[in-house]
Design a protein around this motif. Structure first.
Motif, PDB file in Angstrom:
ATOM      1  N   ILE A 270       0.841  -1.203   0.000  1.00  9.93           N
ATOM      2  CA  ILE A 270       0.000   0.000   0.000  1.00  9.93           C
ATOM      3  C   ILE A 270       0.873   1.249   0.000  1.00  9.93           C
ATOM      4  CG2 ILE A 270      -1.670   1.326   1.358  1.00  9.93           C
ATOM      5  CD1 ILE A 270      -2.587  -1.515   2.461  1.00  9.93           C
ATOM      6  N   ALA A 271       1.874   1.265   0.878  1.00  7.52           N
ATOM      7  CA  ALA A 271       2.740   2.439   0.993  1.00  7.52           C
ATOM      8  C   ALA A 271       3.467   2.730  -0.310  1.00  7.52           C
ATOM      9  CB  ALA A 271       3.747   2.227   2.126  1.00  7.52           C
ATOM     10  N   SER A 272       3.950   1.686  -0.978  1.00  8.79           N
ATOM     11  CA  SER A 272       4.700   1.889  -2.211  1.00  8.79           C
ATOM     12  C   SER A 272       3.846   2.504  -3.304  1.00  8.79           C
ATOM     13  CB  SER A 272       5.273   0.557  -2.690  1.00  8.79           C
ATOM     14  OG  SER A 272       6.223   0.063  -1.785  1.00  8.79           O
ATOM     15  N   VAL A 273       2.595   2.075  -3.387  1.00  7.71           N
ATOM     16  CA  VAL A 273       1.700   2.614  -4.410  1.00  7.71           C
ATOM     17  C   VAL A 273       1.407   4.084  -4.153  1.00  7.71           C
ATOM     18  CG1 VAL A 273      -0.651   2.510  -5.322  1.00  7.71           C
ATOM     19  CG2 VAL A 273       0.653   0.407  -5.013  1.00  7.71           C
ATOM     20  N   VAL A 274       1.043   4.420  -2.901  1.00  7.57           N
ATOM     21  CA  VAL A 274       0.588   5.789  -2.651  1.00  7.57           C
ATOM     22  C   VAL A 274       1.749   6.777  -2.604  1.00  7.57           C
ATOM     23  CG1 VAL A 274      -1.458   4.942  -1.452  1.00  7.57           C
ATOM     24  CG2 VAL A 274       0.557   5.566  -0.119  1.00  7.57           C
ATOM     25  N   GLN A 275       2.952   6.310  -2.294  1.00  8.29           N
ATOM     26  CA  GLN A 275       4.094   7.211  -2.234  1.00  8.29           C
ATOM     27  C   GLN A 275       4.728   7.452  -3.601  1.00  8.29           C
ATOM     28  OE1 GLN A 275       6.511   5.240   0.755  1.00  8.29           O
ATOM     29  NE2 GLN A 275       5.859   6.679   2.318  1.00  8.29           N
ATOM     30  N   ASN A 276       4.268   6.737  -4.601  1.00  6.63           N
ATOM     31  CA  ASN A 276       4.817   6.888  -5.948  1.00  6.63           C
ATOM     32  C   ASN A 276       3.897   7.791  -6.764  1.00  6.63           C
ATOM     33  OD1 ASN A 276       5.826   6.690  -8.520  1.00  6.63           O
ATOM     34  ND2 ASN A 276       5.763   4.450  -8.622  1.00  6.63           N
ATOM     35  N   PRO A 277       4.299   9.026  -7.060  1.00  9.14           N
ATOM     36  CA  PRO A 277       3.419   9.929  -7.803  1.00  9.14           C
ATOM     37  C   PRO A 277       3.202   9.510  -9.245  1.00  9.14           C
ATOM     38  CG  PRO A 277       5.575  10.933  -7.495  1.00  9.14           C
ATOM     39  CD  PRO A 277       5.565   9.676  -6.692  1.00  9.14           C
ATOM     40  N   GLN A 278       3.944   8.484  -9.696  1.00 10.20           N
ATOM     41  CA  GLN A 278       3.740   7.979 -11.049  1.00 10.20           C
ATOM     42  C   GLN A 278       2.558   7.021 -11.143  1.00 10.20           C
ATOM     43  OE1 GLN A 278       5.553   9.390 -13.515  1.00 10.20           O
ATOM     44  NE2 GLN A 278       6.376  10.581 -11.799  1.00 10.20           N
ATOM     45  N   THR A 279       2.091   6.504 -10.009  1.00  8.52           N
ATOM     46  CA  THR A 279       0.884   5.679 -10.032  1.00  8.52           C
ATOM     47  C   THR A 279      -0.339   6.591 -10.036  1.00  8.52           C
ATOM     48  OG1 THR A 279       0.645   5.555  -7.623  1.00  8.52           O
ATOM     49  CG2 THR A 279       2.057   3.897  -8.684  1.00  8.52           C
ATOM     50  N   GLU A 280      -1.457   6.058 -10.509  1.00  7.59           N
ATOM     51  CA  GLU A 280      -2.681   6.870 -10.512  1.00  7.59           C
ATOM     52  C   GLU A 280      -3.112   7.223  -9.097  1.00  7.59           C
ATOM     53  OE1 GLU A 280      -5.803   6.158 -13.570  1.00  7.59           O
ATOM     54  OE2 GLU A 280      -4.759   4.240 -13.826  1.00  7.59           O
ATOM     55  N   ALA A 286      -1.512  13.189  -4.378  1.00  9.33           N
ATOM     56  CA  ALA A 286      -0.712  14.415  -4.485  1.00  9.33           C
ATOM     57  C   ALA A 286      -1.587  15.601  -4.864  1.00  9.33           C
ATOM     58  CB  ALA A 286       0.397  14.217  -5.510  1.00  9.33           C
ATOM     59  N   ARG A 287      -2.557  15.371  -5.730  1.00 11.26           N
ATOM     60  CA  ARG A 287      -3.421  16.444  -6.229  1.00 11.26           C
ATOM     61  C   ARG A 287      -4.426  16.909  -5.176  1.00 11.26           C
ATOM     62  NH1 ARG A 287      -4.717  13.897 -10.353  1.00 11.26           N
ATOM     63  NH2 ARG A 287      -6.740  13.058  -9.751  1.00 11.26           N
ATOM     64  N   ASN A 288      -5.018  15.959  -4.452  1.00  9.14           N
ATOM     65  CA  ASN A 288      -6.125  16.291  -3.553  1.00  9.14           C
ATOM     66  C   ASN A 288      -5.728  16.431  -2.084  1.00  9.14           C
ATOM     67  OD1 ASN A 288      -7.800  16.255  -5.742  1.00  9.14           O
ATOM     68  ND2 ASN A 288      -8.818  14.330  -5.238  1.00  9.14           N
ATOM     69  N   PHE A 289      -4.589  15.857  -1.711  1.00  6.47           N
ATOM     70  CA  PHE A 289      -4.241  15.822  -0.290  1.00  6.47           C
ATOM     71  C   PHE A 289      -2.822  16.299  -0.006  1.00  6.47           C
ATOM     72  CE2 PHE A 289      -7.535  12.646  -1.013  1.00  6.47           C
ATOM     73  CZ  PHE A 289      -8.470  13.036  -0.074  1.00  6.47           C
ATOM     74  N   GLY A 290      -2.185  16.935  -0.981  1.00  7.83           N
ATOM     75  CA  GLY A 290      -0.854  17.465  -0.757  1.00  7.83           C
ATOM     76  C   GLY A 290       0.222  16.416  -0.670  1.00  7.83           C
ATOM     77  N   GLY A 291      -0.072  15.198  -1.120  1.00  2.99           N
ATOM     78  CA  GLY A 291       0.911  14.124  -1.106  1.00  2.99           C
ATOM     79  C   GLY A 291       0.578  13.051  -0.087  1.00  2.99           C
ATOM     80  N   ALA A 292       1.230  11.911  -0.242  1.00  2.00           N
ATOM     81  CA  ALA A 292       0.996  10.784   0.652  1.00  2.00           C
ATOM     82  C   ALA A 292       1.481  11.093   2.059  1.00  2.00           C
ATOM     83  CB  ALA A 292       1.705   9.542   0.122  1.00  2.00           C
ATOM     84  N   SER A 293       0.790  10.548   3.034  1.00  2.00           N
ATOM     85  CA  SER A 293       1.200  10.630   4.435  1.00  2.00           C
ATOM     86  C   SER A 293       1.038   9.236   5.018  1.00  2.00           C
ATOM     87  CB  SER A 293       0.331  11.646   5.183  1.00  2.00           C
ATOM     88  OG  SER A 293       0.790  11.830   6.499  1.00  2.00           O
ATOM     89  N   VAL A 294       2.146   8.524   5.117  1.00  2.00           N
ATOM     90  CA  VAL A 294       2.105   7.093   5.416  1.00  2.00           C
ATOM     91  C   VAL A 294       2.602   6.818   6.831  1.00  2.00           C
ATOM     92  CG1 VAL A 294       3.018   4.823   4.790  1.00  2.00           C
ATOM     93  CG2 VAL A 294       2.378   6.442   2.999  1.00  2.00           C
ATOM     94  N   LEU A 295       1.775   6.147   7.602  1.00 10.65           N
ATOM     95  CA  LEU A 295       2.157   5.564   8.889  1.00 10.65           C
ATOM     96  C   LEU A 295       1.921   4.070   8.814  1.00 10.65           C
ATOM     97  CD1 LEU A 295       0.460   8.042  11.409  1.00 10.65           C
ATOM     98  CD2 LEU A 295       2.872   7.978  10.778  1.00 10.65           C
ATOM     99  N   THR A 296       2.833   3.286   9.346  1.00 15.65           N
ATOM    100  CA  THR A 296       2.673   1.840   9.413  1.00 15.65           C
ATOM    101  C   THR A 296       3.211   1.353  10.748  1.00 15.65           C
ATOM    102  OG1 THR A 296       4.834   1.399   8.418  1.00 15.65           O
ATOM    103  CG2 THR A 296       2.958   1.582   6.913  1.00 15.65           C
ATOM    104  N   GLY A 297       2.957   0.095  11.053  1.00 14.66           N
ATOM    105  CA  GLY A 297       3.560  -0.553  12.209  1.00 14.66           C
ATOM    106  C   GLY A 297       3.354   0.177  13.514  1.00 14.66           C
ATOM    107  N   GLU A 298       4.444   0.277  14.284  1.00 14.68           N
ATOM    108  CA  GLU A 298       4.355   0.851  15.621  1.00 14.68           C
ATOM    109  C   GLU A 298       3.934   2.318  15.585  1.00 14.68           C
ATOM    110  OE1 GLU A 298       8.099   0.152  17.452  1.00 14.68           O
ATOM    111  OE2 GLU A 298       7.765  -2.014  17.699  1.00 14.68           O
ATOM    112  N   ALA A 299       4.377   3.057  14.568  1.00 17.86           N
ATOM    113  CA  ALA A 299       3.989   4.464  14.462  1.00 17.86           C
ATOM    114  C   ALA A 299       2.484   4.596  14.277  1.00 17.86           C
ATOM    115  CB  ALA A 299       4.730   5.128  13.310  1.00 17.86           C
TER     116      ALA A 299
END
Length: 319
Positions: A270-280, A286-299
């Motif tokens: 999931i993180a790889s897809v959303v952090q890559n601006p080349q994916t749809e 990036a367009r609607n939310f100012g870019g990905a904001s990813v938290l996983t695991g303990e964070a």
């Protein structure tokens, strides 16, 4: 337990910007069959589109099959109820907002729906939540809102969730402004109400980005602790009298008890897809939310626990 995954740019500096297949392979896990993705948002909306694009991105990169289906109702808790009883093997996941397992679950008090019954996988984007008004209207700044209140004008504030309604009430207590709180179905309806003159203000969590950028609407205030992408100078609601923010994330979750390697592989995918601006999906975020904001695991575990505690305090304050 996995760590929060850095952005690709940060990973490049460390010489470790992995592709999506590398995440999956490093976890040593593949799904036992097709993955059912429950989507807790109405078909055709921005959140539904985001979920489906993430699913497509995962399929394209891994060869896994991801089958989206709508499971809506009760502010995401209908999805949570079904997901809780799903197999804990990574074959069923859901996309909701963090508010579902924090404020909404606390509010209903059902033990089955509390956050401990789920495995958070990854966030995708933070709410760009603003208190929105028409740019050419009578409520286009907080000073204008205060002036309207002083003049005795009723101020209609649109909300799309119970938490937003409670936050509107709490902001009114802190600022001394009594709002007429109008609950509607989603941010799009709030924006339509603003355009039609049926609402004066409303909470919107990102859908306003293009309208603000185009000069049609304005973020009168920010509901989140970080600057809004389109309105970095907007005052925060805490500066205006609130003790709380309306922050939150779009989030993928699984039932409690899924194997650690399944959590790692799904979160990484999931993180790889959303952090890559080349994916749809990445481009949409990036367009609607100012870019990905990813938290996983303990964070992510820590964020969700803090959100639950904050929700308890808010509910105790306004009820």
């Amino acid at each position: 337990m996995i760590r929060a995954i850095p952005t690709c740019a940060a990973a490049l500096l460390a010489g470790a910007c992995f592709t999506l297949p590398a995440f999956a392979q490093s976890a040593g896990w593949t799904p036992p069959g097709p993955i059912t993705l429950m989507i807790g948002f109405a078909a055709g909306g921005g959140a539904d589109t985001q979920a489906r694009l993430v699913a497509q991105g995962i399929e394209d990169a891994t060869g896994w099959t991801v089958l989206p289906q709508q499971v809506t109702g009760n502010s995401g808790l209908t999805l949570a109820q079904q997901l809780r009883d799903a197999p804990a093997d990574g074959s069923v996941i859901g996309m909701i907002v963090s508010e579902t397992l924090a404020y909404n679950a606390v509010r209903v008090g059902n033990p089955d729906l509390q956050a401990s019954n789920f495995t958070p996988l990854a966030t995708t984007a933070a709410f760009q939540l603003g208190l929105v008004a028409m740019a050419n209207g009578d409520f286009a700044s907080w000073e204008a809102v205060e002036a309207a209140h002083e003049a005795g004008r009723p101020i209609r504030l649109g909300t799309a969730t119970e938490r937003q309604a409670d936050m509107a009430y709490h902001l009114g207590l802190g600022s001394g402004i009594e709002f007429n709180i109008v609950q509607v179905q989603g941010g799009s309806e709030i924006m339509n109400g603003l355009r039609a003159g049926d609402l004066d203000l409303g909470w919107v969590a990102g859908a306003q980005a293009s309208a603000v950028a185009g000069g049609e609407m304005v973020n009168v205030a920010s509901g989140i602790p970080t600057p809004l992408a389109e309105s970095p100078d907007a005052p925060t609601i805490r500066e205006l009298g609130s003790n709380f923010y309306l922050d939150g994330y779009f989030m993928f979750v699984a039932p409690a008890g899924i194997p650690d390697e399944a959590r790692e592989a799904l979160s990484g995918a999931i993180a790889s897809v959303v952090q890559n601006p080349q994916t749809e999906a990445g481009a949409l975020i990036a367009r609607n939310f100012g870019g990905a904001s990813v938290l996983t695991g303990e964070a992510l575990d820590a964020y969700l626990q803090a959100a639950v505690e904050d929700s308890v305090r808010l509910i105790d304050t306004v009820r």
